[in-house]
Write a protein that holds these residues in place. Structure first.
Motif, mmCIF file in Angstrom:
data_model
loop_
_atom_site.group_PDB
_atom_site.id
_atom_site.type_symbol
_atom_site.label_atom_id
_atom_site.label_comp_id
_atom_site.label_asym_id
_atom_site.label_seq_id
_atom_site.Cartn_x
_atom_site.Cartn_y
_atom_site.Cartn_z
ATOM 1 N N THR A 130 -3.072 -38.823 13.027
ATOM 2 C CA THR A 130 -4.737 -38.230 13.395
ATOM 3 C C THR A 130 -5.829 -38.162 12.655
ATOM 4 O O THR A 130 -7.120 -38.184 13.521
ATOM 5 C CB THR A 130 -4.171 -36.581 13.363
ATOM 6 O OG1 THR A 130 -2.283 -36.554 13.865
ATOM 7 C CG2 THR A 130 -4.957 -35.492 14.445
ATOM 8 N N VAL B 239 3.634 -40.185 20.005
ATOM 9 C CA VAL B 239 3.544 -39.093 21.285
ATOM 10 C C VAL B 239 3.631 -39.579 22.191
ATOM 11 O O VAL B 239 3.665 -40.577 22.946
ATOM 12 C CB VAL B 239 1.783 -38.895 20.813
ATOM 13 C CG1 VAL B 239 1.011 -38.288 22.585
ATOM 14 C CG2 VAL B 239 0.849 -39.108 19.989
ATOM 15 N N GLU C 200 -6.346 -35.074 25.945
ATOM 16 C CA GLU C 200 -6.419 -33.512 25.977
ATOM 17 C C GLU C 200 -7.338 -33.252 26.014
ATOM 18 O O GLU C 200 -7.676 -32.484 26.507
ATOM 19 C CB GLU C 200 -5.802 -33.353 24.488
ATOM 20 C CG GLU C 200 -4.437 -33.533 24.345
ATOM 21 C CD GLU C 200 -2.945 -33.166 22.765
ATOM 22 O OE1 GLU C 200 -2.311 -33.502 22.977
ATOM 23 O OE2 GLU C 200 -3.927 -32.506 22.392
ATOM 24 N N ARG D 172 -3.493 -39.925 22.572
ATOM 25 C CA ARG D 172 -3.801 -38.239 22.661
ATOM 26 C C ARG D 172 -5.022 -37.340 22.965
ATOM 27 O O ARG D 172 -4.601 -36.686 24.038
ATOM 28 C CB ARG D 172 -2.679 -37.339 21.570
ATOM 29 C CG ARG D 172 -2.479 -36.250 21.951
ATOM 30 C CD ARG D 172 -1.543 -35.671 20.538
ATOM 31 N NE ARG D 172 -2.318 -35.713 19.568
ATOM 32 C CZ ARG D 172 -3.548 -35.011 19.083
ATOM 33 N NH1 ARG D 172 -4.077 -33.811 19.930
ATOM 34 N NH2 ARG D 172 -4.475 -35.319 17.888
ATOM 35 N N LEU E 244 3.420 -39.566 26.237
ATOM 36 C CA LEU E 244 2.214 -40.365 26.873
ATOM 37 C C LEU E 244 2.372 -41.204 28.142
ATOM 38 O O LEU E 244 3.674 -41.776 28.449
ATOM 39 C CB LEU E 244 1.319 -41.566 26.882
ATOM 40 C CG LEU E 244 0.898 -41.624 24.746
ATOM 41 C CD1 LEU E 244 0.417 -42.659 24.315
ATOM 42 C CD2 LEU E 244 -0.307 -40.070 24.974
ATOM 43 N N SER F 48 -1.480 -44.473 19.195
ATOM 44 C CA SER F 48 -0.700 -43.040 20.098
ATOM 45 C C SER F 48 -1.994 -42.081 20.086
ATOM 46 O O SER F 48 -1.896 -40.688 20.457
ATOM 47 C CB SER F 48 0.477 -42.662 19.818
ATOM 48 O OG SER F 48 0.620 -42.315 18.687
ATOM 49 N N GLN F 49 -2.387 -41.030 18.844
ATOM 50 C CA GLN F 49 -2.873 -40.184 18.435
ATOM 51 C C GLN F 49 -4.361 -40.194 19.065
ATOM 52 O O GLN F 49 -5.108 -39.408 19.819
ATOM 53 C CB GLN F 49 -2.959 -39.807 16.944
ATOM 54 C CG GLN F 49 -2.080 -39.780 16.092
ATOM 55 C CD GLN F 49 -1.441 -37.889 16.793
ATOM 56 O OE1 GLN F 49 -1.873 -37.293 16.990
ATOM 57 N NE2 GLN F 49 -0.050 -38.272 16.282
#
Lengths: 439, 439
Positions: free
Chosen positions: B311, B53, B24, B20, B55, B16-17
């Motif tokens: 992350t 996150v 981003e 992101r 999405l 999910s990171q």
């Protein structure tokens, strides 16, 4: 198996070890590369000069230009600006891959070299130019390429780290620690480039360029050496839980000046710095180097190893050679460092740091209040203040030593505060001003 | 500017990171890569599962096979063996570049995957599989490619480092430190894979394969976890100037057995290890990871950073993605890890280590002599011996605790010594047996 012709320029400390490894480990290097790496010659100023390593005499030549023209890979380890610069440019023109360890040249004129290499589609790599054996440039360029580096703190000069570590461990004064470093071969007879911070500044410029995808030159680096650091500074720092290191710092900062509202700039600077003793960089002893990186996603990273010495630095050179050779074997195009961004360089005055200030004051009522008031007037906030009294023979003559650590403030405000405080009647002298990081 | 189509398999903690950051930071990634990185879809088991996150819903699909077939780059972050393995093989067949963080799969079946990728000339990279955010695989593969690695010591499991660090700092017992780690999210409800050393063993196999250019599988790794480490072990180690860490160790050793006279082998092992407190790895606290490398020319190197977390690990994945994408943009061929050597794996019995042995003994005259004699008979040399007496109520019932650190000897000799010593009448019990490194 194909053969790649290698020209070596320079046969000093590092060059002679590179030659030795190329000759001794030829089979292993060929297996890892997919091509034989043939050392065709070593350009030197004098064929009969003494060397660290016994090498076949027929390899030596004083005709560097001829050597370069027939090479697939040129390894430049001469140091200095000329003729290194001209020979690298000539190598690039001939389509040779260039591996260099020349930090002075790269810091001074890197942009020109990168552009020429890009235009000629040849590889230019220089892992050995920063932090000796430590693989740092490749991780920054490749491994962190999907992240955003916000700060780099580097112990990138082994001589100064050895001296400061000696002072911290033994309580020695700077001059004695320097003499010891010279005796052990960690410092040169003329130590100016190291203790003045200039060597670290050149490496700082290279680190900043790679980390922030923008080309920074030596002129962009604020530079302060360690010659003013005293045994008393070290002792006071230790007492407060800090260690003093010479750091090369490159950090991304918001610019809130009129021109750059909302934009960012990079501060590149070298100065003695107080670090908390539990910071990973505080555990870097002796002549070792380390680079501490803060990135938005990766968080904190540190790379540690030997920052100098012929054999360790030769390892970094050979890593560049093998990596470049592999790419040549596979037929891929050359690629040099990418510095596509344009983050402006910021003057030290715009940087927000925190100061540790040592004051020798008269031991009188009201002194602390007067000092605190002056800091407040300058908008500088005090984080900690420690006072120790030195009793004197005559009553009324006792002095006190005060150590103040401030919160972060602009360098301009801090400098103004220090300037003002010297004029207070109760202050005998400002004994030290050092910056603090990582707290 | 061209576009590269990216398929993401898995949307957990790390996935999910990664999604992101791809969304981003699209502009910055495009600038650094030279191509737009377009996330075309995310394969998940359930579209409605909760995620870390937020999405865009339209990116999710349960049809991983269809997603893979239209991708230029496939990022596999599903974990586990199947369907990850089949999807990676399918991606390679379609000529897609593969980036994976799947240490279990790579340790189990890496060789098959590397061979398929090599044959198809596609890139397969997996920086995120070992030591999370720390760039370690690329430095080993590229920067040290001209050197010869002789030993790798890794703190590669954050859960066990957190637990051991807690025990060292607070004096806690294992169970309490584990409970604290679980409370803070550093350990899973079922901590077996971590505390049993299995996670570290998988990473050890990957590190050994890269460091020694030879393919080692999980079966080649000797594995001991930390569940037997007691507060008393930690306290005794501390007292003697050591800290206990769970290390993954891969080292090149001479083989002096009949088959391998003069040849070399590699020992890959995971076990709790006493390290001197001034060793750079001793300063690695909490859930941080670090890998310490000894190389013939480079000397000692250490790489430090966050070993887990969505992350930080995503940073390593993106580094692989950008590096691979750059190579695709430049038109260079794919290349995966090179493991061209054939150094045999050595059983733990052939390894020469040093032991720290704790003994609970009767406090009688002649006990020390009896113990010393037994060590001598087994050919194991004692480096240090410390005795502390526990007085008892009844005279003649007092016991003593003895801690012995041996010089290096073969595991076989050490194991035989420990076995024999248990049969001595004066020994109440062998309270601990731990290996020592770096002293």
């Amino acid at each position: 198996m194909s053969t790649l012709r290698i020209a070596l320029l320079g046969c000093g400390n590092v060059g002679s070890q590179v030659a030795r490894i190329l000759l001794e480990d030829a089979d292993a290097l060929a297996a890892r590369t997919g091509a034989r790496l043939e050392l065709t010659g070593i350009a030197v100023r004098s064929i009969d000069a003494p060397r660290d390593v016994d090498l076949p005499r027929e390899l030596f030549t004083t005709d560097a230009e001829a050597l370069v023209e027939s090479a697939d890979i040129v390894i430049e380890l001469m140091g200095g600006i000329e003729p290194a610069r001209s020979l690298i440019l000539r190598s690039i023109e001939h389509g040779a891959t260039v591996v260099s360890g020349n930090k002075a040249l790269l810091a001074l004129d890197g942009p020109t070299l990168y552009e020429k290499a890009d235009a000629a589609k040849v590889q230019l790599s220089y892992e050995a130019a920063v932090a000796g054996a430590i693989p740092i440039l490749r991780p920054i360029r490749d491994s962190l390429s999907g992240d955003r580096i916000t700060r780099v703190l580097g112990i990138v000069n082994g001589t100064t780290n050895f001296i400061l570590d000696q002072m911290d461990t033994t309580g020695a004064q700077f001059d004695d620690a320097l003499a010891e470093a010279q005796r052990l071969g960690y410092a040169e007879a003329d130590p100016t480039a190291d203790v003045g911070g200039h060597d670290a500044a050149a490496k700082g410029a290279i680190l900043a360029s790679l980390s922030f995808h923008t080309r920074f030159a030596l002129d962009d680096v604020y530079c302060e050496g360690i010659t003013q650091v005293t045994a008393a500074d070290i002792a006071a720092a230790k007492d407060a839980g800090f260690v003093i290191k010479l750091l090369a710092i490159a950090e991304l900062l918001p610019r809130d000046d009129a021109d750059g509202a909302g934009a960012e700039g990079v501060s590149v600077r070298v100065h003695p710095t107080l670090l908390p003793r539990d910071h990973p960089l505080a555990a870097v002893h002796g002549a070792f180097n380390a680079v501490f990186i803060e990135a938005e996603n990766a968080g904190e990273l540190m790379f540690y190893g030997q920052g100098a010495g012929g054999t360790p630095t030769a390892s970094a050179v050979l890593g560049d050679v093998v990596s470049a050779a592999r790419r040549m074997v596979l037929g891929g195009p050359g690629r040099t460092e990418t510095t596509t961004g344009h983050v402006p360089s910021m003057s030290i005055d715009a940087v927000r740091t925190s100061y540790s200030i040592g004051l020798d004051v008269a031991d009188q009522p009201g002194v602390l209040a007067r000092i605190a008031q002056l800091f407040a007037e300058q908008g500088v906030s005090i984080e900690t203040l420690r006072q120790s009294i030195h009793p004197a023979g005559d009553p009324g003559q006792a002095t006190a030593e005060i150590r103040i650590v401030t919160h972060r403030a602009t360098e301009a405000a801090l400098a103004a505060t220090v300037e003002q405080i010297q004029h207070l009647a109760v202050i005998n002298s400002v004994t030290s001003v050092l910056r603090v990081e990582g707290a």
